[in-house]
Design a protein around this motif. Structure first.
Motif, PDB file in Angstrom:
ATOM      1  N   GLU A  58      72.325  -5.764 -77.893  1.00 43.11           N
ATOM      2  CA  GLU A  58      71.168  -6.440 -78.494  1.00 43.11           C
ATOM      3  C   GLU A  58      70.142  -7.077 -77.473  1.00 43.11           C
ATOM      4  O   GLU A  58      68.992  -7.157 -77.635  1.00 43.11           O
ATOM      5  CB  GLU A  58      72.082  -7.644 -79.250  1.00 43.11           C
ATOM      6  N   ARG A  59      70.775  -7.522 -76.284  1.00 42.08           N
ATOM      7  CA  ARG A  59      69.806  -8.131 -75.191  1.00 42.08           C
ATOM      8  C   ARG A  59      68.842  -6.902 -74.815  1.00 42.08           C
ATOM      9  O   ARG A  59      67.422  -7.282 -74.736  1.00 42.08           O
ATOM     10  CB  ARG A  59      70.650  -8.569 -73.898  1.00 42.08           C
ATOM     11  N   ALA A  60      69.280  -5.708 -74.634  1.00 45.32           N
ATOM     12  CA  ALA A  60      68.227  -4.660 -74.148  1.00 45.32           C
ATOM     13  C   ALA A  60      67.489  -4.365 -75.314  1.00 45.32           C
ATOM     14  O   ALA A  60      66.264  -4.010 -74.933  1.00 45.32           O
ATOM     15  CB  ALA A  60      69.236  -3.424 -73.833  1.00 45.32           C
ATOM     16  N   LYS A  61      67.809  -4.602 -76.725  1.00 43.57           N
ATOM     17  CA  LYS A  61      66.968  -4.186 -77.547  1.00 43.57           C
ATOM     18  C   LYS A  61      65.904  -5.154 -77.974  1.00 43.57           C
ATOM     19  O   LYS A  61      64.748  -4.794 -77.996  1.00 43.57           O
ATOM     20  CB  LYS A  61      67.783  -4.197 -79.073  1.00 43.57           C
ATOM     21  N   ASN A  62      66.251  -6.403 -77.766  1.00 42.41           N
ATOM     22  CA  ASN A  62      65.344  -7.500 -77.587  1.00 42.41           C
ATOM     23  C   ASN A  62      64.431  -7.397 -76.654  1.00 42.41           C
ATOM     24  O   ASN A  62      63.139  -7.756 -76.962  1.00 42.41           O
ATOM     25  CB  ASN A  62      65.946  -8.913 -77.750  1.00 42.41           C
ATOM     26  N   ASN A  63      64.627  -7.132 -75.265  1.00 46.58           N
ATOM     27  CA  ASN A  63      63.811  -6.988 -74.237  1.00 46.58           C
ATOM     28  C   ASN A  63      62.795  -5.803 -74.487  1.00 46.58           C
ATOM     29  O   ASN A  63      61.718  -5.975 -74.286  1.00 46.58           O
ATOM     30  CB  ASN A  63      64.454  -6.614 -73.047  1.00 46.58           C
ATOM     31  N   PHE A  67      58.526  -6.312 -75.268  1.00 45.74           N
ATOM     32  CA  PHE A  67      57.538  -5.606 -74.555  1.00 45.74           C
ATOM     33  C   PHE A  67      56.588  -4.756 -75.496  1.00 45.74           C
ATOM     34  O   PHE A  67      55.373  -4.983 -75.580  1.00 45.74           O
ATOM     35  CB  PHE A  67      58.054  -4.612 -73.518  1.00 45.74           C
ATOM     36  N   VAL A  68      57.283  -4.185 -76.628  1.00 44.70           N
ATOM     37  CA  VAL A  68      56.413  -3.448 -77.423  1.00 44.70           C
ATOM     38  C   VAL A  68      55.618  -4.461 -78.124  1.00 44.70           C
ATOM     39  O   VAL A  68      54.468  -3.849 -78.474  1.00 44.70           O
ATOM     40  CB  VAL A  68      57.393  -2.428 -78.407  1.00 44.70           C
ATOM     41  N   HIS A  69      56.165  -5.441 -78.608  1.00 42.44           N
ATOM     42  CA  HIS A  69      55.159  -6.284 -79.741  1.00 42.44           C
ATOM     43  C   HIS A  69      54.174  -6.964 -78.864  1.00 42.44           C
ATOM     44  O   HIS A  69      53.288  -7.548 -79.322  1.00 42.44           O
ATOM     45  CB  HIS A  69      56.286  -7.256 -80.352  1.00 42.44           C
ATOM     46  N   SER A  70      54.493  -7.091 -77.513  1.00 42.30           N
ATOM     47  CA  SER A  70      53.471  -7.797 -76.699  1.00 42.30           C
ATOM     48  C   SER A  70      52.256  -6.692 -76.238  1.00 42.30           C
ATOM     49  O   SER A  70      51.389  -7.382 -75.535  1.00 42.30           O
ATOM     50  CB  SER A  70      54.064  -8.487 -75.511  1.00 42.30           C
ATOM     51  N   LEU A 114      62.437   0.771 -71.688  1.00 44.52           N
ATOM     52  CA  LEU A 114      63.201   1.887 -72.279  1.00 44.52           C
ATOM     53  C   LEU A 114      64.263   2.189 -71.624  1.00 44.52           C
ATOM     54  O   LEU A 114      65.242   2.747 -72.451  1.00 44.52           O
ATOM     55  CB  LEU A 114      61.965   3.031 -72.329  1.00 44.52           C
ATOM     56  N   SER A 115      64.556   2.454 -70.524  1.00 47.87           N
ATOM     57  CA  SER A 115      65.709   2.976 -69.857  1.00 47.87           C
ATOM     58  C   SER A 115      66.827   2.042 -69.831  1.00 47.87           C
ATOM     59  O   SER A 115      67.975   2.457 -70.224  1.00 47.87           O
ATOM     60  CB  SER A 115      65.295   3.289 -68.235  1.00 47.87           C
ATOM     61  N   ASP A 116      66.521   0.776 -69.734  1.00 53.13           N
ATOM     62  CA  ASP A 116      67.613  -0.046 -70.307  1.00 53.13           C
ATOM     63  C   ASP A 116      67.963  -0.038 -71.554  1.00 53.13           C
ATOM     64  O   ASP A 116      69.446  -0.222 -71.783  1.00 53.13           O
ATOM     65  CB  ASP A 116      67.143  -1.838 -69.691  1.00 53.13           C
ATOM     66  N   TYR A 117      67.352   0.214 -72.566  1.00 56.18           N
ATOM     67  CA  TYR A 117      67.672   0.223 -73.810  1.00 56.18           C
ATOM     68  C   TYR A 117      68.362   1.490 -74.136  1.00 56.18           C
ATOM     69  O   TYR A 117      69.200   1.313 -74.773  1.00 56.18           O
ATOM     70  CB  TYR A 117      66.387   0.328 -74.802  1.00 56.18           C
ATOM     71  N   ALA A 118      68.021   2.656 -73.479  1.00 52.42           N
ATOM     72  CA  ALA A 118      68.789   3.766 -73.592  1.00 52.42           C
ATOM     73  C   ALA A 118      70.073   3.593 -73.052  1.00 52.42           C
ATOM     74  O   ALA A 118      71.182   4.164 -73.298  1.00 52.42           O
ATOM     75  CB  ALA A 118      68.035   4.813 -72.939  1.00 52.42           C
ATOM     76  N   ASP A 119      70.109   3.042 -71.938  1.00 54.52           N
ATOM     77  CA  ASP A 119      71.566   2.874 -70.963  1.00 54.52           C
ATOM     78  C   ASP A 119      72.458   1.915 -72.120  1.00 54.52           C
ATOM     79  O   ASP A 119      73.571   2.396 -72.002  1.00 54.52           O
ATOM     80  CB  ASP A 119      71.503   2.079 -69.797  1.00 54.52           C
ATOM     81  N   ALA A 120      71.879   0.827 -72.615  1.00 53.47           N
ATOM     82  CA  ALA A 120      72.721   0.193 -73.495  1.00 53.47           C
ATOM     83  C   ALA A 120      73.355   0.831 -74.554  1.00 53.47           C
ATOM     84  O   ALA A 120      74.424   0.712 -75.095  1.00 53.47           O
ATOM     85  CB  ALA A 120      71.983  -1.243 -73.563  1.00 53.47           C
ATOM     86  N   GLY A 121      72.510   1.507 -75.203  1.00 49.31           N
ATOM     87  CA  GLY A 121      72.879   2.469 -76.341  1.00 49.31           C
ATOM     88  C   GLY A 121      73.883   3.513 -75.845  1.00 49.31           C
ATOM     89  O   GLY A 121      74.828   3.517 -76.650  1.00 49.31           O
ATOM     90  N   GLU A 122      73.697   4.074 -74.771  1.00 49.83           N
ATOM     91  CA  GLU A 122      74.880   5.151 -74.450  1.00 49.83           C
ATOM     92  C   GLU A 122      76.113   4.518 -74.194  1.00 49.83           C
ATOM     93  O   GLU A 122      76.963   5.105 -74.176  1.00 49.83           O
ATOM     94  CB  GLU A 122      74.121   5.761 -73.358  1.00 49.83           C
TER      95      GLU A 122
END
Length: 297
Positions: A58-63, A67-70, A114-122
């Motif tokens: 959830e932290r990686a997703k929020n980060n 970024f995307v929304h800003s 994006l890399s952090d988000y992918a890592d967290a999901g994996e």
């Protein structure tokens, strides 16, 4: 032919019949094999592990979405593509190279989240599959195999089909992109940005490489956004199913049995025990031998 049935012959048959009636009429749980019998005992730790992994995800997703929304991502892509074209047309112009470095630098920053988000999901997904397997084992060990219970699993099965292959069975668009590929893309664009210098003779090749990096990152972003959103939904479905199946296990089907069947089950349970005990006791009881006098020879 005179067939005399003694009580010693009949009691084992009566006990066996009672056991069969018990199997037919008593609300017995389904069979549980192997490791599944321990799923219920492991569930508290499994839930704790899932909550911990989900918090990191959830932290990686929020980060990522912060970024995307800003940033206006479509505008950023168009700006980078324009900066690439201008740098290729004027490779010796420091202002054009600086503009490309600035715009592509934002893409590098996007690739990092994006890399952090992918890592967290994996990291989360294997735990989700384990949670799923444990919930199914838990279900089989604590609930009867009713249509109600089977129906609760349908949303999970339907959701798994939405993943790209090899997990799901729908068209792979976008395909599944592993986290390692996104990390490689981050390293690539970082290297090419560091090498971008208006005085270097390799400017055209470096600009082309950055253009390719940006295109690859955008494709990865499509995949990661979709797959990670499926992880979030999968987690919610599993937690909902967990709550539902705990309620089924708590209430069970016994509460819905007719009163007569509850009484009959209780009586039959006692009768089975008494008959089996009596039968075994009678079989082990010493018997007196009777001798018959035969004709003298």
């Amino acid at each position: 032919m005179n067939l005399k049935l003694s009580s010693r012959m009949m009691l084992p048959w009566l006990a066996g019949l009672a056991v069969l009636l018990g199997v037919w009429l008593l609300p017995l749980p389904g069979q549980v094999f192997g490791d599944e019998q321990f799923s219920a005992a492991r569930m508290p730790q499994t839930r704790t592990d899932i909550e911990t992994a989900a918090a990191g995800f959830e932290r990686a997703k929020n980060n990522y979405y912060a970024f995307v929304h800003s940033h206006d991502m479509q505008a950023l892509l168009a700006t980078v593509q324009r900066a690439v074209a201008e740098a290729k047309a004027n490779p010796g112009d420091p202002a054009r190279i600086a503009a490309l470095r600035d715009q592509a630098g934002q893409v590098r920053d996007y690739t990092a989240v994006l890399s952090d988000y992918a890592d967290a999901g994996e990291q989360l997904f294997p735990l989700l599959r384990y949670y799923d397997d444990e919930l199914m084992g838990y279900t089989r060990s604590v609930t009867p195999p009713t249509n109600e219970v089977r129906t609760l699993t349908f949303p999970l099965a339907d959701h798994m089909r939405l993943y790209p292959p090899p997990v799901g069975d729908l068209a792979p668009d976008p395909p599944w992109v592993p986290a390692s590929e996104v990390r490689s893309q981050l390293a690539s664009i970082s290297t090419h940005l560091a090498a971008l210098n208006s005085q270097a003779p390799t400017v055209p090749a470096t600009v082309d490489a950055i253009s390719k990096d940006v295109a690859n990152v955008w494709e990865s972003g499509r995949s990661i956004e979709r797959v990670e959103s499926l992880h979030s939904i999968y987690l919610g479905l599993l937690q909902t199913y967990d709550t539902q199946i705990q309620e089924v296990a708590r209430t069970g089907n016994r509460a819905t049995l007719p009163a007569w069947r509850k009484i009959a089950s209780a009586a039959l349970t006692g009768a089975v025990g008494l008959l089996v005990l009596a039968g075994v006791a009678f079989l082990l009881m010493p018997q007196r031998r009777q001798t018959e006098a035969g004709p003298a020879s």
